[in-house]
Design an enzyme around this catalytic site. Structure first.
Site, PDB file in Angstrom:
ATOM      1  N   GLY A 110      44.689  40.974  43.442  1.00  0.00           N
ATOM      2  CA  GLY A 110      44.422  40.118  43.901  1.00  0.00           C
ATOM      3  C   GLY A 110      44.799  38.406  43.647  1.00  0.00           C
ATOM      4  O   GLY A 110      44.524  38.753  42.736  1.00  0.00           O
ATOM      5  N   LYS A 111      44.353  37.156  44.646  1.00  0.00           N
ATOM      6  CA  LYS A 111      44.706  36.332  44.138  1.00  0.00           C
ATOM      7  C   LYS A 111      43.793  35.164  45.508  1.00  0.00           C
ATOM      8  O   LYS A 111      43.657  35.896  46.588  1.00  0.00           O
ATOM      9  CB  LYS A 111      46.306  36.171  44.281  1.00  0.00           C
ATOM     10  CG  LYS A 111      46.127  34.831  43.225  1.00  0.00           C
ATOM     11  CD  LYS A 111      46.015  35.104  41.936  1.00  0.00           C
ATOM     12  CE  LYS A 111      45.888  33.784  41.044  1.00  0.00           C
ATOM     13  NZ  LYS A 111      46.934  34.378  40.159  1.00  0.00           N
TER      14      LYS A 111
END
Ligand code: NAD
Length: 424
Positions: A110-111
């Site tokens: 994720g980011k």
């Protein structure tokens, strides 16, 4: 049915997609899996209204992307930077999915980020942005769904604001949702040293793979910040000799070996944490870039991206490059390196940081904390195992370690998707 390849006007996302398609083709990955793995599972855009110190209201844009949760909760940092966009978050989330997979930890990728300029914000404004952002992404984050961490311009303080906000919203303490917290507030001992120590472990293992001993080997370290210092200190503990170090103030070379502990004390006590003014008997001050071209067994670029490129790669004399920084060798640099140079790629060599985050999450879930020695021992064992997984795969498939690492990483996620099935 041929796969319709996604492209993007965002260079980072376009490159991430191109690299994925190239590896997927080489692996003979099933078309359905290519379609699934070339897209993020979930992308969230939020607006963040904030009352500024002067009483005006500003609305910032924020994002959280979960690229894959096939192996476990999405994992990846949150950055505060004016250039943050949804596409950039998707590209970085994609890279995190492969990095976590390669690291052999139970995480997806994720980011996230907020498009803002922290240099123009007061601490109180940063706190209000952090808390409102945390509240807006609250439906996504959780110890078993999505576990953010620090990234560019965020650190322990932001993680504590995020944790505190979510904990208050849910009326229970939620320490395991965010990693990179201070040791005093559910953080972990050993995290500061983790990335550099992991790089040094890859140095030791690649030498072993080549029939060499790290004891007595010589190394050059570019960049003497978080990654470079702990890489150098760990190498010295392992019995290697560090011939040269550098930072923005230039190169410091000593044929008898840099006194790394002394240099570390020097930067710790320097007001700007620089090597400027560092002295020891026999020390030669040289241009920062020139340390890259010295004779040594191993070169560890631990500063910036793109430092070894098509213009200078042919000048490298070290036989092994272990990438501490992200992207220090460009694709053109890879192609122009002397044929006998072996590169241990960044997303294997510097994965000690994300492995360290995983250890923090494990301890938070247990509510029981390890000693620094336990942490280090587990970290170094995992890093060595990961190194050998990639080494063996690369040899078996006759590909570079960089390509091999990518293929190992994609395969683990693809196998998880296949076993779990395509529903949701
Ligand atoms: P840092 O800011 O602590 O240190 C960077 C060092 O590089 C400083 O000593 C700086 O003076 C030096 N430097 C900058 N430009 C230079 C140049 N032209 N020549 C020589 N030295 C130069 O940063 P860090 O946390 O050590 O990160 C370094 C790299 O490692 C970055 O690419 C980062 O993305 C990557 N990385 C860091 C971590 C982590 O846990 N810190 C994890 C994974 C990857």
């Amino acid at each position: 049915m041929a796969v319709t390849k996604r492209t993007s006007s965002n260079v980072l996302l376009d490159t991430a997609l191109k690299n994925f398609y190239a590896a997927a083709e080489e692996m003979g990955l099933d078309e359905g899996l290519i379609e699934i793995l070339s897209r993020a599972e979930r992308k969230l855009c939020v607006s963040i209204p904030v009352t500024m110190d002067d009483g005006t209201v500003k609305v910032f844009e924020g994002y959280r992307v979960q690229y894959s949760t096939a192996l476990g909760p999405a994992k990846g940092g949150i950055r505060f930077h004016p250039d943050v966009t949804l596409e950039e978050c998707e590209a970085l989330a994609c890279l995190m999915a492969w990095k976590c997979s390669l690291a052999g930890i139970p995480y997806g990728g994720g980011k996230g980020g907020v498009a803002c300029n922290p240099l123009e914000l007061s601490t109180a404004e940063k706190e209000r942005i952090s808390r409102t952002f945390a509240a807006r992404i609250e439906p996504l984050v959780g110890a078993w769904t999505d576990v953010p961490a620090p990234d560019v311009n965020t650190g322990g303080q932001e993680m504590v604001w995020f944790m505190d906000t979510i904990s208050k919203m849910r009326n229970r303490l939620e320490p395991a949702i965010f990693t990179g917290k201070p040791v005093s507030l559910w953080g972990s001992k050993g995290r500061t040293e983790a990335t550099g120590a992991g790089v040094a472990t890859c140095v030791r293992e690649v030498l072993k793979a080549a029939g060499r001993d790290v004891k007595g080997a010589t190394a050059i370290i570019q960049g003497f910040g978080n990654v470079g210092t702990y890489c150098a200190l760990t190498l010295v503990d392992m019995g290697a000799k560090v011939l040269a170090i550098s930072d923005i103030t230039g190169g410091y070379y000593c044929p008898d070996g840099i006194d790394v502990k002394k240099a570390f004390d020097h930067v710790t006590n320097h007001p700007k944490h620089l090597l400027e003014g560092y002295e020891q008997p026999g020390l030669q001050k040289i241009a920062g870039e020139d340390i890259l071209y010295l004779e040594a067994d191993v070169l560890c670029p631990c500063a910036l991206e793109g430092v070894i490129n098509g213009d200078n790669a042919h000048k490298i004399k070290a036989k092994f490059i272990v990438e501490g920084a992200n992207g220090p060798v460009t694709p053109e640099g890879d192609a122009a390196l002397p044929k006998d140079v072996l590169v241990v790629p960044d997303f294997l060599a510097n994965s000690g940081g994300v492995v360290g985050s995983y250890f923090e999450w494990v301890q938070d879930l247990m509510g029981f904390f390890w000693t620094k020695e336990e942490y280090n021992q587990r970290l170094l064992t995992l890093m060595a195992d990961n190194f050998w997984r990639v080494w063996n795969y690369s040899k078996e498939h006759n590909v570079s370690m960089r390509k091999g690492a990518f293929m190992v990483a994609i395969k683990r996620v693809a196998d998880a998707v296949k076993m779990r099935g395509v529903f949701l």
